[in-house]
Design an enzyme around this catalytic site. Structure first.
Site, PDB file in Angstrom:
ATOM      1  N   GLU A  38      49.952  -5.050  57.349  1.00 29.23           N
ATOM      2  CA  GLU A  38      50.642  -4.635  58.575  1.00 29.23           C
ATOM      3  C   GLU A  38      52.149  -4.816  58.394  1.00 29.23           C
ATOM      4  O   GLU A  38      52.613  -5.908  58.062  1.00 29.23           O
ATOM      5  CB  GLU A  38      50.164  -5.448  59.772  1.00 29.23           C
ATOM      6  CG  GLU A  38      50.918  -5.177  61.066  1.00 29.23           C
ATOM      7  CD  GLU A  38      50.943  -3.711  61.450  1.00 29.23           C
ATOM      8  OE1 GLU A  38      52.051  -3.169  61.648  1.00 29.23           O
ATOM      9  OE2 GLU A  38      49.856  -3.098  61.534  1.00 29.23           O
ATOM     10  N   GLY A  93      50.317  15.166  79.543  1.00 29.87           N
ATOM     11  CA  GLY A  93      49.111  14.532  79.037  1.00 29.87           C
ATOM     12  C   GLY A  93      49.029  13.108  79.550  1.00 29.87           C
ATOM     13  O   GLY A  93      49.801  12.702  80.430  1.00 29.87           O
ATOM     14  N   GLY A 121      52.437  11.029  79.280  1.00 32.41           N
ATOM     15  CA  GLY A 121      53.470  11.515  80.196  1.00 32.41           C
ATOM     16  C   GLY A 121      53.159  11.214  81.644  1.00 32.41           C
ATOM     17  O   GLY A 121      54.021  10.737  82.397  1.00 32.41           O
ATOM     18  N   GLU A 170      55.368  20.903  82.253  1.00 32.70           N
ATOM     19  CA  GLU A 170      54.194  21.099  81.402  1.00 32.70           C
ATOM     20  C   GLU A 170      54.121  22.561  80.961  1.00 32.70           C
ATOM     21  O   GLU A 170      54.191  23.467  81.781  1.00 32.70           O
ATOM     22  CB  GLU A 170      52.920  20.702  82.159  1.00 32.70           C
ATOM     23  CG  GLU A 170      51.614  21.074  81.477  1.00 32.70           C
ATOM     24  CD  GLU A 170      51.479  20.472  80.093  1.00 32.70           C
ATOM     25  OE1 GLU A 170      51.216  21.247  79.147  1.00 32.70           O
ATOM     26  OE2 GLU A 170      51.640  19.238  79.950  1.00 32.70           O
ATOM     27  N   VAL A 209      55.172  14.790  74.292  1.00 34.31           N
ATOM     28  CA  VAL A 209      54.576  16.074  73.911  1.00 34.31           C
ATOM     29  C   VAL A 209      53.619  15.929  72.736  1.00 34.31           C
ATOM     30  O   VAL A 209      53.502  16.814  71.896  1.00 34.31           O
ATOM     31  CB  VAL A 209      55.674  17.102  73.579  1.00 34.31           C
ATOM     32  CG1 VAL A 209      56.409  17.530  74.830  1.00 34.31           C
ATOM     33  CG2 VAL A 209      56.652  16.553  72.529  1.00 34.31           C
ATOM     34  N   ASP A 253      44.250   7.519  64.811  1.00 33.95           N
ATOM     35  CA  ASP A 253      45.242   8.544  65.129  1.00 33.95           C
ATOM     36  C   ASP A 253      45.756   9.272  63.889  1.00 33.95           C
ATOM     37  O   ASP A 253      46.344  10.347  64.001  1.00 33.95           O
ATOM     38  CB  ASP A 253      46.423   7.931  65.877  1.00 33.95           C
ATOM     39  CG  ASP A 253      46.066   7.543  67.305  1.00 33.95           C
ATOM     40  OD1 ASP A 253      44.905   7.760  67.698  1.00 33.95           O
ATOM     41  OD2 ASP A 253      46.939   7.020  68.009  1.00 33.95           O
ATOM     42  N   ALA A 313      42.199   4.740  71.175  1.00 35.59           N
ATOM     43  CA  ALA A 313      41.995   3.463  70.488  1.00 35.59           C
ATOM     44  C   ALA A 313      40.512   3.184  70.248  1.00 35.59           C
ATOM     45  O   ALA A 313      40.119   2.742  69.159  1.00 35.59           O
ATOM     46  CB  ALA A 313      42.608   2.331  71.311  1.00 35.59           C
ATOM     47  N   HIS A 368      24.800  -1.414  96.446  1.00 38.48           N
ATOM     48  CA  HIS A 368      25.553  -1.030  97.636  1.00 38.48           C
ATOM     49  C   HIS A 368      26.201  -2.279  98.240  1.00 38.48           C
ATOM     50  O   HIS A 368      25.567  -3.327  98.295  1.00 38.48           O
ATOM     51  CB  HIS A 368      24.610  -0.399  98.667  1.00 38.48           C
ATOM     52  CG  HIS A 368      25.264  -0.111  99.987  1.00 38.48           C
ATOM     53  ND1 HIS A 368      26.054   0.994 100.183  1.00 38.48           N
ATOM     54  CD2 HIS A 368      25.258  -0.801 101.158  1.00 38.48           C
ATOM     55  CE1 HIS A 368      26.486   0.988 101.431  1.00 38.48           C
ATOM     56  NE2 HIS A 368      26.027  -0.101 102.043  1.00 38.48           N
TER      57      HIS A 368
END
Length: 468
Positions: free
Chosen positions: A35, A184, A187, A205, A272, A313, A321, A447
């Site tokens: 990392e 999206g 945003g 958009e 974007v 990603d 994630a 309920h």
């Protein structure tokens, strides 16, 4: 001297990377993770988690403003301490990053602080500030380097007037006016946060609706809710230029008809989409294929280079994630030769947007189901007919279900309203178990709860709704 030979090396410690490393260690693999910045990656440090902390602050502020409706009197003006709002968000992120560090130690995963680069077959070179840290070897290497915000020509962020998500998370003061480019999840969450705290927010958009990946009916309801809160929304519109002043930005907007207009704001947020972090990780020394900034993989996250895998990603959509974590677990279980390992079914992955009102979904939209040739049954149940929603003072929203008319298969579920990001997992489990409408009808929902609306939506699809 530290060990440099491993069974598995993971490059990147986001929710995909660190989860993968833990599962690999559980399966008996000698595992290392690399990392370059913060354990937990973007999601934990600069994405999913700290934004939810910010949104919680905005929610509390909004509730205080309506305290009188719940029987409370708040004397004096309620003020916002932006510094403390941001500080709380950063503390939450820091706490969880420390938690990941503990998990690595607990699961005997060796952590290398630095930048990992592929350096030939089964080799990874680790550097820190251009200084060598270690030369590692492993039979299997998983790339989990994630993604970053996409930039557009002429609209590049500068960190001062034009922000990405990073600057939007740590404002020194709240801008009086704000333009969000892109509607999206990222945003809209920022648009919701800043609007609730009092900023004058405009959203632009390019598509013909907000939250364009969601069901069209849900998108329409979201737009109405946002506009009711005071957001200005321009659909089918592009931003062709940003003219920067000393402390303002003038954006040039162009609609579908080609008509141009201008809007001047204090700050702009560029939201974007994302691009995969494929640069400077040594891909050029391999057969790994990249398309549209994302690594190409098969159903088990294998790349075109034997022994190299990619998850999260860095690869294809959906860019979530929880998708990354599941991909990684499937990948290492396949590597380990575990039985009954199945490819990830993307249609079973829930998506959540934590704006106000919340939006959540899983599976096919009504339009997508019809496009695939399904004859559908649609169930709807409004929040306004639910006792718990009314008691909470959150009576606006909808639960929508999509079924195959012939088989009763649950094809999709789509929600807008209070706490739907928590409710959606019920339909996620139902889809994973391949539950039919009959089984969902027979399930007993407690309920008074918001979850009763899920049951009623199923009943409505078959003309059996009991409370609407």
């Amino acid at each position: 001297m530290a060990d440099t030979s491993f069974d598995l090396i993971v490059i990147g410690s986001g929710p995909g990377g660190y989860t993968t490393a833990i599962r690999a260690s559980q399966l008996g693999m000698k595992t290392a993770i690399i990392e370059r910045e913060h354990l937990g990656g973007i999601c934990l440090n600069w994405g999913c988690i700290p934004t939810k902390a910010l949104l919680r602050s905005a929610e509390i502020y909004s509730n205080i403003k309506h305290a009188e409706a719940f029987g409370f009197t708040v004397e004096g003006k309620v003020t916002i301490d932006t510094k403390k709002v941001v500080e709380r968000s950063r503390k939450v992120a820091a706490q969880l990053s420390g938690g990941v560090k503990h998990l690595m130690k607990k699961n005997k995963v060796t952590v290398f602080d630095g930048h990992g680069v592929l350096n030939g077959a089964g080799k990874v070179k680790v550097t820190k500030d251009d200084k060598p840290v270690a030369d590692l070897t492993a039979k299997h290497i998983i790339l989990a380097t994630g993604a970053r915000a996409r930039s557009l020509p002429g609209l590049e962020p500068d960190g001062k007037l034009v922000w990405t998500y990073k600057e939007a998370m740590v404002p020194s003061t709240l801008p009086k006016s704000l333009l969000v480019i892109g509607s999206g999840a990222i945003g809209i969450e920022f648009a919701s946060f800043y609007r609730q705290l009092g900023s004058d927010v405009t959203v632009v958009e390019v598509m013909d609706r907000v939250l364009p990946v969601e069901d069209e009916e849900i998108s329409g309801l979201a737009k109405k809710a946002f506009e009711k809160q005071g957001m200005k929304i321009h659909l089918g519109t592009t931003v062709t230029a940003l003219k920067k002043g000393i402390d303002t930005v003038t954006a040039v907007l162009k609609d579908k008809a080609g008509k141009e207009s201008e809007i001047t704001v204090e700050r702009v947020i560029l939201a974007v989409g994302i691009v995969g972090n494929v640069e400077n990780i040594g891909l050029e020394t391999t057969k790994v294929k990249v398309e549209k900034t994302h690594v190409v993989t098969d159903e088990y996250s294998r790349t075109a280079e034997p022994g190299i895998y990619a998850i999260g990603d860095l690869t294809g959509p959906p860019w979530l994630a929880h998708k990354a974590g599941h991909e990684g677990v499937i990948c290492v279980e396949k590597i380990a030769g575990e039985k009954d390992v199945h490819p990830l079914n993307i249609s079973n992955i829930p998506g959540c947007t934590y704006c106000t009102p919340q939006v959540a979904s899983v599976g096919l939209t009504e339009a997508a189901a019809k496009a695939k040739g399904h004859e559908v049954r649609i169930g709807r149940y409004p929040f306004l007919a639910n006792g718990k929603a009314i008691a909470l003072g959150e009576p606006e929203g909808l639960v929508k279900t999509v079924f195959d008319k012939k088989t009763g298969e649950l094809l999709g579920a789509h929600m807008i309203g209070a706490e739907v990001t928590e409710l959606i997992q019920g339909f996620g489990i139902a889809k994973t178990l391949e539950t039919t409408e009959a089984e969902l009808m027979h399930a007993i929902f407690p309920h008074p709860t918001l979850s009763e609306m899920m049951h009623e939506s199923v009943l409505d699809a078959y003309g059996k709704a009991l409370n609407f």
